[in-house]
Design a protein around this motif. Sequence first.
Motif, PDB file in Angstrom:
ATOM      1  N   PHE A 261       1.150  -1.364  -0.067  1.00 12.97           N
ATOM      2  CA  PHE A 261       0.069   0.071  -0.016  1.00 12.97           C
ATOM      3  C   PHE A 261       0.836   1.056   0.204  1.00 12.97           C
ATOM      4  CE2 PHE A 261      -2.847  -3.100   1.458  1.00 12.97           C
ATOM      5  CZ  PHE A 261      -3.779  -3.138   0.293  1.00 12.97           C
ATOM      6  N   ASP A 262      -0.052   2.635  -0.383  1.00 13.64           N
ATOM      7  CA  ASP A 262       0.542   3.479  -1.082  1.00 13.64           C
ATOM      8  C   ASP A 262       1.285   4.194   0.307  1.00 13.64           C
ATOM      9  OD1 ASP A 262      -1.778   4.942  -0.255  1.00 13.64           O
ATOM     10  OD2 ASP A 262      -1.359   5.554  -1.215  1.00 13.64           O
ATOM     11  N   ASP A 263       1.080   3.847   1.309  1.00 15.25           N
ATOM     12  CA  ASP A 263       1.358   4.330   2.964  1.00 15.25           C
ATOM     13  C   ASP A 263       2.017   3.297   3.855  1.00 15.25           C
ATOM     14  OD1 ASP A 263      -0.802   2.623   3.728  1.00 15.25           O
ATOM     15  OD2 ASP A 263      -1.848   4.223   4.055  1.00 15.25           O
ATOM     16  N   SER A 264       2.292   2.469   3.138  1.00  9.52           N
ATOM     17  CA  SER A 264       2.857   1.099   4.032  1.00  9.52           C
ATOM     18  C   SER A 264       2.472   0.066   4.664  1.00  9.52           C
ATOM     19  CB  SER A 264       4.509   1.834   4.128  1.00  9.52           C
ATOM     20  OG  SER A 264       5.109   2.343   3.089  1.00  9.52           O
ATOM     21  N   ARG A 265       0.997   0.582   5.095  1.00 10.61           N
ATOM     22  CA  ARG A 265       0.461   0.154   6.157  1.00 10.61           C
ATOM     23  C   ARG A 265       0.656  -1.242   5.195  1.00 10.61           C
ATOM     24  NH1 ARG A 265      -5.148   0.955   5.953  1.00 10.61           N
ATOM     25  NH2 ARG A 265      -4.509   3.434   5.533  1.00 10.61           N
ATOM     26  N   ARG A 266       0.776  -2.406   6.982  1.00 15.45           N
ATOM     27  CA  ARG A 266       0.632  -3.621   7.517  1.00 15.45           C
ATOM     28  C   ARG A 266      -0.560  -4.411   6.658  1.00 15.45           C
ATOM     29  NH1 ARG A 266       4.167  -6.799  11.365  1.00 15.45           N
ATOM     30  NH2 ARG A 266       2.724  -6.033  12.677  1.00 15.45           N
ATOM     31  N   PHE A 267      -0.580  -5.912   6.573  1.00 15.92           N
ATOM     32  CA  PHE A 267      -1.833  -6.180   6.418  1.00 15.92           C
ATOM     33  C   PHE A 267      -1.828  -7.772   6.769  1.00 15.92           C
ATOM     34  CE2 PHE A 267       0.405  -5.721   2.354  1.00 15.92           C
ATOM     35  CZ  PHE A 267       0.280  -7.254   2.033  1.00 15.92           C
ATOM     36  N   GLN A 268      -2.614  -9.054   6.892  1.00 16.04           N
ATOM     37  CA  GLN A 268      -2.760  -9.434   7.312  1.00 16.04           C
ATOM     38  C   GLN A 268      -2.464 -10.771   5.607  1.00 16.04           C
ATOM     39  OE1 GLN A 268      -5.567  -8.938  10.101  1.00 16.04           O
ATOM     40  NE2 GLN A 268      -3.843 -10.872  11.682  1.00 16.04           N
ATOM     41  N   LEU A 269      -2.035 -11.853   5.204  1.00 15.95           N
ATOM     42  CA  LEU A 269      -2.204 -12.655   4.573  1.00 15.95           C
ATOM     43  C   LEU A 269      -2.186 -13.704   5.275  1.00 15.95           C
ATOM     44  CD1 LEU A 269      -0.559 -13.566   2.246  1.00 15.95           C
ATOM     45  CD2 LEU A 269       0.904 -14.456   2.897  1.00 15.95           C
ATOM     46  N   VAL A 270      -3.729 -14.602   4.649  1.00 18.77           N
ATOM     47  CA  VAL A 270      -4.134 -16.048   5.298  1.00 18.77           C
ATOM     48  C   VAL A 270      -4.178 -16.740   4.742  1.00 18.77           C
ATOM     49  CG1 VAL A 270      -5.525 -14.040   7.292  1.00 18.77           C
ATOM     50  CG2 VAL A 270      -6.478 -14.626   4.548  1.00 18.77           C
ATOM     51  N   ALA A 271      -3.867 -16.492   3.314  1.00 17.42           N
ATOM     52  CA  ALA A 271      -4.380 -18.038   2.600  1.00 17.42           C
ATOM     53  C   ALA A 271      -2.912 -17.786   0.734  1.00 17.42           C
ATOM     54  CB  ALA A 271      -5.521 -18.242   2.030  1.00 17.42           C
ATOM     55  N   THR A 272      -2.860 -19.142   0.527  1.00  8.63           N
ATOM     56  CA  THR A 272      -2.370 -18.493  -0.578  1.00  8.63           C
ATOM     57  C   THR A 272      -2.677 -19.596  -1.441  1.00  8.63           C
ATOM     58  OG1 THR A 272      -0.150 -20.034   0.054  1.00  8.63           O
ATOM     59  CG2 THR A 272       0.271 -18.238   0.383  1.00  8.63           C
ATOM     60  N   ASP A 273      -1.999 -20.398  -2.830  1.00  3.38           N
ATOM     61  CA  ASP A 273      -2.913 -21.024  -3.662  1.00  3.38           C
ATOM     62  C   ASP A 273      -3.940 -21.746  -3.699  1.00  3.38           C
ATOM     63  OD1 ASP A 273      -1.146 -19.388  -5.130  1.00  3.38           O
ATOM     64  OD2 ASP A 273       0.231 -21.273  -5.219  1.00  3.38           O
ATOM     65  N   GLY A 274      -3.648 -22.543  -2.301  1.00  3.71           N
ATOM     66  CA  GLY A 274      -3.764 -23.697  -1.767  1.00  3.71           C
ATOM     67  C   GLY A 274      -5.601 -23.399  -0.859  1.00  3.71           C
ATOM     68  N   GLY A 275      -5.296 -22.791   0.085  1.00  2.00           N
ATOM     69  CA  GLY A 275      -5.541 -22.610   0.919  1.00  2.00           C
ATOM     70  C   GLY A 275      -5.481 -21.738   2.237  1.00  2.00           C
ATOM     71  N   LEU A 276      -5.947 -21.881   3.348  1.00  2.00           N
ATOM     72  CA  LEU A 276      -5.225 -21.179   4.627  1.00  2.00           C
ATOM     73  C   LEU A 276      -3.647 -21.323   5.764  1.00  2.00           C
ATOM     74  CD1 LEU A 276      -8.766 -20.820   6.414  1.00  2.00           C
ATOM     75  CD2 LEU A 276      -7.580 -19.715   5.209  1.00  2.00           C
TER      76      LEU A 276
END
Length: 506
Positions: A261-276
């Motif tokens: 994000f433009d303001d460098s805020r963090r987010f939570q990655l919860v899943a990738t290709d095959g699921g959680l």
Amino acid sequence: MHHLSRRRFLTGLTAVPIVVFAGCSSATGGSETTSPSAPGSLRPLPIPPLETGTVDADGTRHFELVAAAGSSEMLSGRHTPTWGYNGSILGPTLRARRGESVSFAIANALTESTSVHWHGMHVPARFDGGPHQTITVGAQWNPTWVVDQPAATLWYHPHPHGSTEKHVYRGLAGLFLVDDDDSDALGLPSDYGVDDIPLIIQDRRFDADGTLDESNSTDIGLLGDTIVTNGAVGAFVSASTDKIRLRILNGSSGRLYNLGFDDSRRFQLVATDGGLLPNPVWSSRIALSPGERIEVVLQVTPGSVSTLRSFPIEGNGGVESDKAASYGMTDTFDILEIRAGDSVTATPSVPPELATLPALDVSNPAAERDFELRWFMINDKQMDMTRIDHTSVVDTLEIWTVTNADNWPHNFHVHDTQFRIIDIDGSPPPAELAGWKDTVYTAPGQRIRLALQFSEYTDPSMPYMYHCHLLMHEDRGMMGQFVVVGPGESAEALPMSPSHSGMQHN
């Protein structure tokens, strides 16, 4: 057998209505970013329609798709010829639950053969939708299977040998969401199109009249200078809750994205290709190569405006610095603006534990295989539709070592299964790559070991594919094929031409 309705098929044969979006502003390519967009200069993000099909008396969920040509207003005021499923561009978001039987009636109303591959789905080889399951002009394909894998964001797209990049570039792609009880119980944002947002990110290049520019392919394929999100250039989404879930697909032919994000805020990655993932991973940047998917949960505050952006690829993706710009590694693009309302509804926090993944025991594999990626070849061979490259035994663990022996960027995708990454150049994978994957980026000179197995389905004469998912590389021959057999069985001869099993002509 479920047949596509005559009305739906004939509709596909005619010109699909133009999709018109109100208000538009182009994303910016190159090494510079745009200044923040003025309110009203972007258009609302198009949300692909959600398609849950119809359920018959025995519980089978039926879907209908028509691949056809149309015209879309990807750029404001310009009509671009495009291809789509059940519409001018892209396709509906398909949705089914684990344990359900699904059935499809897929018609080809294009002027050339195509196919529909279920990327990331565990499916019988004869219904995989790869280059052996060609749907000829005017034909209908009727695959069916039982959905048996964890909740995940999958996708579907064409896979005709030699022309996959063109078919995807013109607009044929859509998401396939799998749900299950375990995922439902977590309380993640789940209101489709409201706080659970699908994002298909692609790059395109346009001629002055709005026509797609399919010329001047680079070493990694068609590289666009304009970002198209869900089929539109320049879009925003409104947030009415304090958390939103973004289901993101890199649907590009060859471009990598480094998302943040433009303001460098963090987010939570919860899943990738095959699921959680086992646990949410806090991050401010996530890299995606073509075909990969992620799910992230973003916290928003009332009245806030933030922009999802693709930043230059860290370390140039491992390519030589003098080649980085030509591969798009140094580009910056605005992807999507997120506008929170003056008040937002509070929603549950993301749980600290998401899924339990089985322990990774690779001490006694049934087979170990090496795959060397170089130019348009794997193990010094280009794809041959009549050659079986290896045979895997069902329900046995294998270790695949994938090495990029090239100075080009590549990635690696395996059909029918989800794999776990054992190590990358001898080191354990980072947390964001520790879950189920079906596609992984391989930088020049990098070696990645994968643990995988093929369960349930066997077919000695119908293969699955493994390949680079930079689509031009795949089209030019960076692909191989294998069959899955039972214990003691051997591969049988492949058909000399693509199989049309399950096809009906209208």
